[in-house]
Design a protein around this motif. Structure first.
Motif, PDB file in Angstrom:
ATOM      1  N   VAL A  26      51.015  63.821  43.155  1.00 21.12           N
ATOM      2  CA  VAL A  26      50.593  63.768  41.676  1.00 21.12           C
ATOM      3  C   VAL A  26      51.571  63.382  40.653  1.00 21.12           C
ATOM      4  CG1 VAL A  26      50.230  65.856  39.910  1.00 21.12           C
ATOM      5  CG2 VAL A  26      49.160  65.966  42.476  1.00 21.12           C
ATOM      6  N   LYS A  27      53.059  63.406  40.968  1.00 18.53           N
ATOM      7  CA  LYS A  27      53.891  62.888  40.123  1.00 18.53           C
ATOM      8  C   LYS A  27      53.896  61.458  40.043  1.00 18.53           C
ATOM      9  CE  LYS A  27      57.030  66.834  40.432  1.00 18.53           C
ATOM     10  NZ  LYS A  27      58.298  67.415  41.030  1.00 18.53           N
ATOM     11  N   ALA A  28      53.747  60.874  41.076  1.00 21.81           N
ATOM     12  CA  ALA A  28      53.930  59.448  41.387  1.00 21.81           C
ATOM     13  C   ALA A  28      52.584  58.687  40.448  1.00 21.81           C
ATOM     14  CB  ALA A  28      53.733  59.187  42.845  1.00 21.81           C
ATOM     15  N   GLY A  29      51.503  59.432  40.279  1.00 21.99           N
ATOM     16  CA  GLY A  29      50.114  59.058  39.595  1.00 21.99           C
ATOM     17  C   GLY A  29      49.328  58.084  40.686  1.00 21.99           C
ATOM     18  N   PRO A  30      48.504  57.481  39.858  1.00 21.23           N
ATOM     19  CA  PRO A  30      47.681  56.579  40.424  1.00 21.23           C
ATOM     20  C   PRO A  30      48.229  55.383  41.461  1.00 21.23           C
ATOM     21  CG  PRO A  30      46.827  56.869  38.293  1.00 21.23           C
ATOM     22  CD  PRO A  30      48.268  57.376  38.528  1.00 21.23           C
ATOM     23  N   LYS A  31      49.332  54.811  41.010  1.00 23.12           N
ATOM     24  CA  LYS A  31      49.996  53.944  41.966  1.00 23.12           C
ATOM     25  C   LYS A  31      50.316  54.509  43.261  1.00 23.12           C
ATOM     26  CE  LYS A  31      54.519  52.478  41.633  1.00 23.12           C
ATOM     27  NZ  LYS A  31      55.974  52.087  40.936  1.00 23.12           N
ATOM     28  N   GLY A  32      50.771  55.810  43.446  1.00 23.13           N
ATOM     29  CA  GLY A  32      50.923  56.383  44.935  1.00 23.13           C
ATOM     30  C   GLY A  32      52.216  56.085  45.439  1.00 23.13           C
ATOM     31  N   LEU A  33      52.735  56.473  46.688  1.00 25.83           N
ATOM     32  CA  LEU A  33      53.851  56.279  47.208  1.00 25.83           C
ATOM     33  C   LEU A  33      53.654  55.574  48.843  1.00 25.83           C
ATOM     34  CD1 LEU A  33      56.031  59.136  46.218  1.00 25.83           C
ATOM     35  CD2 LEU A  33      56.337  56.627  45.506  1.00 25.83           C
ATOM     36  N   LEU A  61      41.968  65.039  49.340  1.00 26.86           N
ATOM     37  CA  LEU A  61      43.037  65.193  48.387  1.00 26.86           C
ATOM     38  C   LEU A  61      43.924  64.144  48.123  1.00 26.86           C
ATOM     39  CD1 LEU A  61      44.053  68.905  48.800  1.00 26.86           C
ATOM     40  CD2 LEU A  61      42.758  68.003  46.852  1.00 26.86           C
ATOM     41  N   VAL A  62      43.934  63.263  49.147  1.00 30.31           N
ATOM     42  CA  VAL A  62      44.457  61.669  48.857  1.00 30.31           C
ATOM     43  C   VAL A  62      43.927  60.736  49.634  1.00 30.31           C
ATOM     44  CG1 VAL A  62      46.739  63.014  48.900  1.00 30.31           C
ATOM     45  CG2 VAL A  62      45.948  61.828  51.041  1.00 30.31           C
ATOM     46  N   VAL A  63      44.105  59.509  49.395  1.00 29.87           N
ATOM     47  CA  VAL A  63      43.264  58.583  49.579  1.00 29.87           C
ATOM     48  C   VAL A  63      44.613  57.466  50.230  1.00 29.87           C
ATOM     49  CG1 VAL A  63      41.258  58.596  48.599  1.00 29.87           C
ATOM     50  CG2 VAL A  63      43.148  57.264  47.382  1.00 29.87           C
ATOM     51  N   SER A  64      44.315  56.519  51.139  1.00 26.52           N
ATOM     52  CA  SER A  64      45.128  55.521  51.642  1.00 26.52           C
ATOM     53  C   SER A  64      44.770  54.324  51.402  1.00 26.52           C
ATOM     54  CB  SER A  64      45.642  55.899  52.875  1.00 26.52           C
ATOM     55  OG  SER A  64      44.704  55.720  53.954  1.00 26.52           O
ATOM     56  N   ARG A  65      45.739  53.387  51.328  1.00 27.01           N
ATOM     57  CA  ARG A  65      45.411  51.815  51.253  1.00 27.01           C
ATOM     58  C   ARG A  65      46.545  50.924  52.085  1.00 27.01           C
ATOM     59  NH1 ARG A  65      47.519  53.392  46.197  1.00 27.01           N
ATOM     60  NH2 ARG A  65      48.958  52.117  45.594  1.00 27.01           N
ATOM     61  N   ARG A  70      52.796  48.443  54.849  1.00 22.68           N
ATOM     62  CA  ARG A  70      52.925  49.905  54.315  1.00 22.68           C
ATOM     63  C   ARG A  70      51.467  50.527  54.185  1.00 22.68           C
ATOM     64  NH1 ARG A  70      56.575  50.433  49.463  1.00 22.68           N
ATOM     65  NH2 ARG A  70      54.677  49.832  48.511  1.00 22.68           N
ATOM     66  N   ILE A  71      51.418  51.653  54.481  1.00 18.68           N
ATOM     67  CA  ILE A  71      50.450  52.509  54.132  1.00 18.68           C
ATOM     68  C   ILE A  71      50.680  53.502  52.933  1.00 18.68           C
ATOM     69  CG2 ILE A  71      48.603  54.137  54.748  1.00 18.68           C
ATOM     70  CD1 ILE A  71      49.032  53.361  57.391  1.00 18.68           C
ATOM     71  N   VAL A  72      49.968  52.938  51.822  1.00 16.32           N
ATOM     72  CA  VAL A  72      50.424  53.936  50.543  1.00 16.32           C
ATOM     73  C   VAL A  72      49.384  54.876  50.410  1.00 16.32           C
ATOM     74  CG1 VAL A  72      50.508  53.741  47.822  1.00 16.32           C
ATOM     75  CG2 VAL A  72      51.407  51.776  49.554  1.00 16.32           C
ATOM     76  N   TYR A  73      49.847  55.995  49.733  1.00 16.23           N
ATOM     77  CA  TYR A  73      48.944  57.104  49.646  1.00 16.23           C
ATOM     78  C   TYR A  73      48.928  57.699  48.178  1.00 16.23           C
ATOM     79  CZ  TYR A  73      48.748  58.081  54.687  1.00 16.23           C
ATOM     80  OH  TYR A  73      48.539  57.941  55.965  1.00 16.23           O
ATOM     81  N   SER A  74      47.811  58.177  47.542  1.00 13.05           N
ATOM     82  CA  SER A  74      47.825  58.533  46.164  1.00 13.05           C
ATOM     83  C   SER A  74      46.735  59.653  46.226  1.00 13.05           C
ATOM     84  CB  SER A  74      47.454  57.347  45.183  1.00 13.05           C
ATOM     85  OG  SER A  74      46.123  56.803  45.488  1.00 13.05           O
ATOM     86  N   VAL A  75      46.896  60.437  45.021  1.00 12.71           N
ATOM     87  CA  VAL A  75      46.115  61.514  44.800  1.00 12.71           C
ATOM     88  C   VAL A  75      44.668  61.168  44.674  1.00 12.71           C
ATOM     89  CG1 VAL A  75      45.729  63.655  43.591  1.00 12.71           C
ATOM     90  CG2 VAL A  75      47.970  63.025  44.267  1.00 12.71           C
ATOM     91  N   SER A  76      43.720  61.741  44.843  1.00 12.19           N
ATOM     92  CA  SER A  76      42.376  61.723  44.914  1.00 12.19           C
ATOM     93  C   SER A  76      42.170  62.647  43.500  1.00 12.19           C
ATOM     94  CB  SER A  76      41.253  61.889  45.728  1.00 12.19           C
ATOM     95  OG  SER A  76      39.896  62.058  45.256  1.00 12.19           O
TER      96      SER A  76
END
Length: 110
Positions: A26-33, A61-65, A70-76
């Protein structure tokens, strides 16, 4: 949001490591980690973190790409917003401002 989807999302959050990962995302925002970054920041073994992230993803709750290797996760944010609205829709006899949710959360707010 349907009750079954809310239960699915809440169940995914009902574990300390998953809750910490979700809050970090959530703190990372749409960019994800990347999953490795999440594991490192939370001092969790990467394989264990992958398991927890997969649970959060199944909970919607999260999506990955994939970004290269790397697999990056961000909040839906749509799902998070839906869950928050579900939890507060009947708050305080129709006065959600009492619960501190008087304005809608927007992705830009994060």
């Amino acid at each position: 949001m349907r009750d079954d989807l809310a239960v699915e999302s809440l169940s995914a959050l009902a574990q300390e490591d998953r809750l910490a990962a979700f809050r970090l995302l959530v703190k990372a925002g749409p960019k994800g980690l990347a999953s490795g970054e999440i594991a490192e920041k939370l001092a969790i073994a990467p394989t264990r973190m992958s398991f927890h992230l997969a649970t959060l993803e199944r909970g919607g709750l999260v999506v990955s790409r994939r970004e290269g290797r790397r697999i990056v996760y961000s909040v839906s944010f749509d799902r998070m917003r839906g869950l928050l609205e579900f939890l507060t829709e009947d708050c305080c006899a129709g006065h959600p401002e009492i619960c501190g949710v008087s304005r809608r959360l927007n992705e830009e707010d994060c």
